[in-house]
Design a protein around this motif. Structure first.
Motif, mmCIF file in Angstrom:
data_model
loop_
_atom_site.group_PDB
_atom_site.id
_atom_site.type_symbol
_atom_site.label_atom_id
_atom_site.label_comp_id
_atom_site.label_asym_id
_atom_site.label_seq_id
_atom_site.Cartn_x
_atom_site.Cartn_y
_atom_site.Cartn_z
ATOM 1 N N SER A 60 0.826 -1.207 0.000
ATOM 2 C CA SER A 60 0.000 0.000 0.000
ATOM 3 C C SER A 60 0.862 1.259 0.000
ATOM 4 O O SER A 60 0.536 2.240 -0.677
ATOM 5 N N LEU A 61 1.965 1.236 0.750
ATOM 6 C CA LEU A 61 2.880 2.386 0.749
ATOM 7 C C LEU A 61 3.491 2.593 -0.633
ATOM 8 O O LEU A 61 3.607 3.727 -1.118
ATOM 9 N N PHE A 62 3.892 1.516 -1.279
ATOM 10 C CA PHE A 62 4.407 1.596 -2.645
ATOM 11 C C PHE A 62 3.336 2.180 -3.573
ATOM 12 O O PHE A 62 3.606 3.081 -4.368
ATOM 13 N N ALA A 63 2.112 1.652 -3.463
ATOM 14 C CA ALA A 63 1.031 2.110 -4.330
ATOM 15 C C ALA A 63 0.716 3.581 -4.095
ATOM 16 O O ALA A 63 0.395 4.312 -5.043
ATOM 17 N N LYS A 64 0.814 4.023 -2.846
ATOM 18 C CA LYS A 64 0.572 5.443 -2.545
ATOM 19 C C LYS A 64 1.592 6.313 -3.276
ATOM 20 O O LYS A 64 1.218 7.310 -3.913
ATOM 21 N N ASP A 65 2.858 5.945 -3.193
ATOM 22 C CA ASP A 65 3.902 6.708 -3.890
ATOM 23 C C ASP A 65 3.640 6.729 -5.390
ATOM 24 O O ASP A 65 3.758 7.774 -6.037
ATOM 25 N N GLN A 66 3.281 5.578 -5.941
ATOM 26 C CA GLN A 66 3.034 5.498 -7.380
ATOM 27 C C GLN A 66 1.784 6.276 -7.782
ATOM 28 O O GLN A 66 1.749 6.904 -8.847
ATOM 29 N N ALA A 67 0.767 6.261 -6.931
ATOM 30 C CA ALA A 67 -0.456 7.019 -7.212
ATOM 31 C C ALA A 67 -0.169 8.521 -7.174
ATOM 32 O O ALA A 67 -0.690 9.280 -8.001
ATOM 33 N N GLU A 68 0.664 8.948 -6.230
ATOM 34 C CA GLU A 68 1.019 10.367 -6.151
ATOM 35 C C GLU A 68 1.811 10.812 -7.376
ATOM 36 O O GLU A 68 1.738 11.971 -7.779
ATOM 37 N N GLN A 69 2.554 9.895 -7.975
ATOM 38 C CA GLN A 69 3.316 10.215 -9.183
ATOM 39 C C GLN A 69 2.473 10.081 -10.447
ATOM 40 O O GLN A 69 2.913 10.440 -11.534
ATOM 41 N N GLY A 70 1.282 9.524 -10.300
ATOM 42 C CA GLY A 70 0.394 9.376 -11.445
ATOM 43 C C GLY A 70 0.630 8.121 -12.253
ATOM 44 O O GLY A 70 0.037 7.948 -13.314
ATOM 45 N N THR A 71 1.465 7.214 -11.773
ATOM 46 C CA THR A 71 1.744 5.984 -12.529
ATOM 47 C C THR A 71 0.821 4.827 -12.147
ATOM 48 O O THR A 71 0.849 3.784 -12.799
ATOM 49 N N LEU A 72 0.032 5.021 -11.113
ATOM 50 C CA LEU A 72 -0.904 3.997 -10.651
ATOM 51 C C LEU A 72 -2.198 4.699 -10.268
ATOM 52 O O LEU A 72 -2.163 5.780 -9.667
ATOM 53 N N PRO A 73 -3.332 4.140 -10.614
ATOM 54 C CA PRO A 73 -4.595 4.785 -10.231
ATOM 55 C C PRO A 73 -4.736 4.864 -8.706
ATOM 56 O O PRO A 73 -4.337 3.942 -7.988
ATOM 57 N N ALA A 74 -5.295 5.941 -8.236
ATOM 58 C CA ALA A 74 -5.507 6.109 -6.795
ATOM 59 C C ALA A 74 -6.374 4.988 -6.229
ATOM 60 O O ALA A 74 -6.208 4.587 -5.077
ATOM 61 N N GLN A 75 -7.264 4.438 -7.042
ATOM 62 C CA GLN A 75 -8.134 3.351 -6.578
ATOM 63 C C GLN A 75 -7.322 2.119 -6.185
ATOM 64 O O GLN A 75 -7.698 1.390 -5.266
ATOM 65 N N ALA A 76 -6.205 1.886 -6.881
ATOM 66 C CA ALA A 76 -5.353 0.744 -6.533
ATOM 67 C C ALA A 76 -4.744 0.950 -5.151
ATOM 68 O O ALA A 76 -4.700 0.024 -4.333
ATOM 69 N N TRP A 77 -4.265 2.168 -4.882
ATOM 70 C CA TRP A 77 -3.711 2.466 -3.566
ATOM 71 C C TRP A 77 -4.786 2.322 -2.490
ATOM 72 O O TRP A 77 -4.557 1.715 -1.446
ATOM 73 N N LEU A 78 -5.958 2.878 -2.748
ATOM 74 C CA LEU A 78 -7.040 2.796 -1.763
ATOM 75 C C LEU A 78 -7.451 1.348 -1.505
ATOM 76 O O LEU A 78 -7.701 0.964 -0.351
#
Length: 127
Positions: A60-78
């Protein structure tokens, strides 16, 4: 030419394979041994459930960083964060049964003075 599979990917595959083996063994164990295995799986500090929960939280921490960079949808992090929270809550719910499982796993197999009464697990409604 294909690239070699990175070690962490191979490790994840191996852990998945071993979890399948553990499930197969668990289904064939006598009750005291099965209880011991389940108690170890559910151990909040050193068990598989705690390890998987930590792994999902790390993801989840990885996904948050990637979502903030726009490389992963925010829904994946959530979704990963929600999964980590749910697993944590489940671990807390199961932790209260840890002692019972450990006791069951250490009882001698020959203590059958009085058979236990099965608890009703399903309540059916009449139509």
């Amino acid at each position: 030419m294909s690239r070699p599979t990175p070690y962490p990917v191979r490790l994840a595959d191996e852990i998945t394979r071993q979890l399948g083996q553990l499930s197969d063994h668990l289904s064939q164990l006598p009750p005291p041994q099965a209880a011991q295995v389940i108690a170890r799986i559910l151990d909040p500090d050193n068990g598989i459930l705690g390890g998987v929960t930590h792994l999902v939280a790390t993801g989840s921490l990885f996904a948050k960083d990637q979502a903030e960079q726009g490389t992963l949808p925010a829904q994946a992090w959530l979704a990963l964060g929600r999964a980590a929270n749910e697993l944590h809550d489940i671990a807390l719910d199961l932790d209260e049964h840890q002692d019972t499982l450990q006791r069951l796993g250490t009882q001698p197999a020959t203590t059958a003075a009085k058979p236990s009464t099965p608890a009703p697990l399903v309540v059916r409604r009449r139509r």
